[in-house]
Design a protein around this motif. Structure first.
Motif, mmCIF file in Angstrom:
data_model
loop_
_atom_site.group_PDB
_atom_site.id
_atom_site.type_symbol
_atom_site.label_atom_id
_atom_site.label_comp_id
_atom_site.label_asym_id
_atom_site.label_seq_id
_atom_site.Cartn_x
_atom_site.Cartn_y
_atom_site.Cartn_z
ATOM 1 N N GLY A 1 30.558 68.450 44.313
ATOM 2 C CA GLY A 1 29.509 69.418 43.649
ATOM 3 C C GLY A 1 28.995 69.663 44.301
ATOM 4 O O GLY A 1 28.733 69.719 45.670
ATOM 5 N N ARG A 2 27.466 70.261 43.571
ATOM 6 C CA ARG A 2 26.935 71.151 44.109
ATOM 7 C C ARG A 2 25.954 69.798 44.971
ATOM 8 O O ARG A 2 25.273 70.901 45.921
ATOM 9 N N ASP A 3 25.125 69.318 45.197
ATOM 10 C CA ASP A 3 24.995 68.212 45.598
ATOM 11 C C ASP A 3 25.552 66.803 45.454
ATOM 12 O O ASP A 3 24.671 66.345 45.829
ATOM 13 N N GLY A 4 26.857 67.097 45.527
ATOM 14 C CA GLY A 4 27.564 65.896 46.418
ATOM 15 C C GLY A 4 27.756 64.837 45.345
ATOM 16 O O GLY A 4 28.019 63.641 46.155
ATOM 17 N N ARG A 5 27.505 64.752 44.490
ATOM 18 C CA ARG A 5 26.952 63.562 43.197
ATOM 19 C C ARG A 5 27.904 63.345 42.333
ATOM 20 O O ARG A 5 27.598 62.383 41.094
ATOM 21 N N LEU A 6 28.819 64.757 42.187
ATOM 22 C CA LEU A 6 30.016 63.976 40.979
ATOM 23 C C LEU A 6 30.213 62.673 40.677
ATOM 24 O O LEU A 6 30.705 62.045 39.562
ATOM 25 N N VAL A 7 30.648 62.052 41.817
ATOM 26 C CA VAL A 7 31.816 60.961 41.781
ATOM 27 C C VAL A 7 30.329 60.266 41.699
ATOM 28 O O VAL A 7 30.792 58.815 41.631
ATOM 29 N N LEU A 8 29.786 60.232 43.148
ATOM 30 C CA LEU A 8 28.832 58.806 43.349
ATOM 31 C C LEU A 8 27.272 58.590 41.680
ATOM 32 O O LEU A 8 27.896 57.300 41.782
ATOM 33 N N ASP A 9 27.707 59.417 40.984
ATOM 34 C CA ASP A 9 27.117 58.590 40.102
ATOM 35 C C ASP A 9 27.723 58.208 39.117
ATOM 36 O O ASP A 9 27.357 57.792 38.360
ATOM 37 N N ARG A 10 28.898 58.162 39.249
ATOM 38 C CA ARG A 10 29.813 58.157 37.923
ATOM 39 C C ARG A 10 30.377 56.491 38.493
ATOM 40 O O ARG A 10 30.075 55.695 37.854
ATOM 41 N N ILE A 11 29.755 55.943 40.196
ATOM 42 C CA ILE A 11 30.333 54.948 41.204
ATOM 43 C C ILE A 11 28.797 54.217 40.300
ATOM 44 O O ILE A 11 28.890 53.120 40.628
ATOM 45 N N CYS A 12 27.720 54.955 40.314
ATOM 46 C CA CYS A 12 26.618 54.577 40.504
ATOM 47 C C CYS A 12 26.607 53.738 39.031
ATOM 48 O O CYS A 12 26.097 52.399 38.147
ATOM 49 N N HIS A 13 27.212 54.542 37.911
ATOM 50 C CA HIS A 13 26.568 53.908 36.274
ATOM 51 C C HIS A 13 27.881 53.201 36.578
ATOM 52 O O HIS A 13 27.691 51.841 35.384
ATOM 53 N N GLY A 14 29.487 53.478 36.768
ATOM 54 C CA GLY A 14 30.281 51.815 36.792
ATOM 55 C C GLY A 14 30.257 50.992 37.135
ATOM 56 O O GLY A 14 31.483 49.795 36.883
ATOM 57 N N ALA A 15 30.418 50.563 38.373
ATOM 58 C CA ALA A 15 30.614 49.958 39.251
ATOM 59 C C ALA A 15 29.743 48.520 38.944
ATOM 60 O O ALA A 15 30.354 46.805 38.937
ATOM 61 N N PRO A 16 28.719 48.475 38.818
ATOM 62 C CA PRO A 16 27.881 47.829 38.570
ATOM 63 C C PRO A 16 28.387 46.385 37.130
ATOM 64 O O PRO A 16 28.723 45.038 37.013
ATOM 65 N N ALA A 17 29.360 47.077 36.317
ATOM 66 C CA ALA A 17 29.844 46.324 35.085
ATOM 67 C C ALA A 17 31.259 45.719 35.715
ATOM 68 O O ALA A 17 31.374 44.402 34.763
ATOM 69 N N LEU A 18 31.717 45.892 37.546
ATOM 70 C CA LEU A 18 33.123 45.105 38.138
ATOM 71 C C LEU A 18 32.374 44.196 38.466
ATOM 72 O O LEU A 18 33.754 43.743 39.291
ATOM 73 N N LEU A 19 30.913 43.885 38.704
ATOM 74 C CA LEU A 19 30.254 42.857 39.427
ATOM 75 C C LEU A 19 30.543 41.189 38.945
ATOM 76 O O LEU A 19 29.780 41.282 37.960
ATOM 77 N N ARG A 20 31.263 40.864 39.525
ATOM 78 C CA ARG A 20 31.044 39.380 39.066
ATOM 79 C C ARG A 20 29.540 38.624 39.285
ATOM 80 O O ARG A 20 28.920 39.734 40.083
ATOM 81 N N PRO A 21 29.511 37.884 38.812
ATOM 82 C CA PRO A 21 27.838 37.177 39.487
ATOM 83 C C PRO A 21 27.536 37.060 40.538
ATOM 84 O O PRO A 21 29.158 35.762 41.181
ATOM 85 N N GLY A 22 26.665 37.532 41.271
ATOM 86 C CA GLY A 22 26.315 37.318 43.195
ATOM 87 C C GLY A 22 27.530 38.298 43.426
ATOM 88 O O GLY A 22 27.608 38.661 44.706
ATOM 89 N N GLY A 23 28.480 39.353 43.146
ATOM 90 C CA GLY A 23 29.841 40.254 43.117
ATOM 91 C C GLY A 23 28.020 40.772 44.221
ATOM 92 O O GLY A 23 26.963 41.724 43.822
ATOM 93 N N ARG A 24 29.120 41.562 45.168
ATOM 94 C CA ARG A 24 28.335 42.820 46.044
ATOM 95 C C ARG A 24 28.903 44.274 45.831
ATOM 96 O O ARG A 24 30.113 44.761 45.396
ATOM 97 N N LEU A 25 28.089 45.539 46.788
ATOM 98 C CA LEU A 25 28.589 47.135 46.345
ATOM 99 C C LEU A 25 28.023 47.424 47.578
ATOM 100 O O LEU A 25 27.244 46.692 47.988
ATOM 101 N N LEU A 26 29.673 47.916 48.184
ATOM 102 C CA LEU A 26 28.878 48.240 49.670
ATOM 103 C C LEU A 26 29.888 50.140 49.364
ATOM 104 O O LEU A 26 31.272 49.759 48.435
ATOM 105 N N LEU A 27 28.917 51.234 49.661
ATOM 106 C CA LEU A 27 28.990 52.097 49.247
ATOM 107 C C LEU A 27 28.389 52.709 50.657
ATOM 108 O O LEU A 27 27.562 52.986 50.846
ATOM 109 N N VAL A 28 29.635 54.342 50.742
ATOM 110 C CA VAL A 28 29.353 54.925 52.204
ATOM 111 C C VAL A 28 28.786 56.153 51.485
ATOM 112 O O VAL A 28 29.896 56.325 50.639
ATOM 113 N N HIS A 29 28.155 57.438 52.265
ATOM 114 C CA HIS A 29 28.236 58.921 51.556
ATOM 115 C C HIS A 29 26.957 59.540 52.560
ATOM 116 O O HIS A 29 26.508 59.010 53.850
ATOM 117 N N SER A 30 26.867 60.424 52.387
ATOM 118 C CA SER A 30 25.470 61.241 53.733
ATOM 119 C C SER A 30 24.874 61.278 52.866
ATOM 120 O O SER A 30 24.416 61.336 51.782
#
Length: 219
Positions: A126-155
């Motif tokens: 997309g025009r700001d490069g965030r069409l997928v990033l925003d979905r991950i930021c909104h959805g991934a937290p629910a996938l993390l167990r207590p103490g769970g971590r996310l590593l995300l790379v982007h530009s």
């Protein structure tokens, strides 16, 4: 990172962002048997790096070619890897993980829609490069167990501050842990005039900033 890897035509081959994410994975504590999710696995490079450390890894990609490539590389490496075909987080709905890894499409593009086919599906966002990033930021937290971590790379072109804001808004402790400057690849070289028009690049800029963001859920 497991090597050598095979990459079928049309599948995103490991590049600087893959290497950067794999390097941060190497630094991340990972207990044997930890449940790991790799979003947008491509060739399976980062997923296999986690599997090589004894984690139980699930990898997801929307591309059938990427799914076949990751499965093939897992067989060649003799590492257990569950590879699912689907759109981002949908194949693992309802599950939780100790670690989520993501190298999603993030390159700003003239189109406001995601490509539905072709190799550009691995990078255009997309025009700001965030069409997928925003979905991950909104959805991934629910996938993390207590103490769970996310590593995300982007530009850095796709607004790391926005990533931090969204992840923190979901109650995660998020920080930018790594930045690396790399020469423009073919996509940015070809797109440079448009990126300059959008004021996303400096006139003499020839390198792209890559960032890794780490987010953690409290115990």
């Amino acid at each position: 990172m497991t090597s050598p890897l095979l990459t079928l035509p049309g599948v995103y081959a490991p590049q600087h962002d893959t290497q950067l994410l794999a390097a941060e994975l190497d630094r991340e504590p990972l207990a044997p048997g930890a449940e790991v999710l790799d979003i947008g696995t491509g060739s399976g490079a980062v997923a296999l790096a986690a599997a090589g450390r004894g984690a139980r890894v699930t990898a997801v990609d929307i591309s059938w070619r990427a799914v076949f490539t990751a499965r093939l590389n897992a067989r060649l490496a003799r590492l257990p890897l569950r590879v699912l075909r689907g759109d981002l987080l949908a194949p693992v709905a309802g599950r939780t993980f100790d670690l989520v890894l993501a190298n999603p499409p993030y390159v700003p593009a003239p189109s406001s829609r995601l490509p539905s086919r072709g190799p550009s599906r691995a990078w255009d966002a997309g025009r700001d490069g965030r069409l997928v990033l925003d979905r991950i930021c909104h959805g991934a937290p629910a996938l993390l167990r207590p103490g769970g971590r996310l590593l995300l790379v982007h530009s850095a072109l796709s607004d790391p501050d926005r990533t931090l804001e969204l992840l923190r808004g979901h109650g995660l402790h998020a920080s930018l842990i790594r930045r690396r400057w790399v020469p423009f690849g073919p996509v940015l070289i070809e797109r440079q005039p448009w990126l300059l028009e959008q004021e996303l690049l400096e006139p003499e800029q020839t390198r792209e900033g890559l960032v890794v963001i780490r987010a953690a859920r409290a115990h």
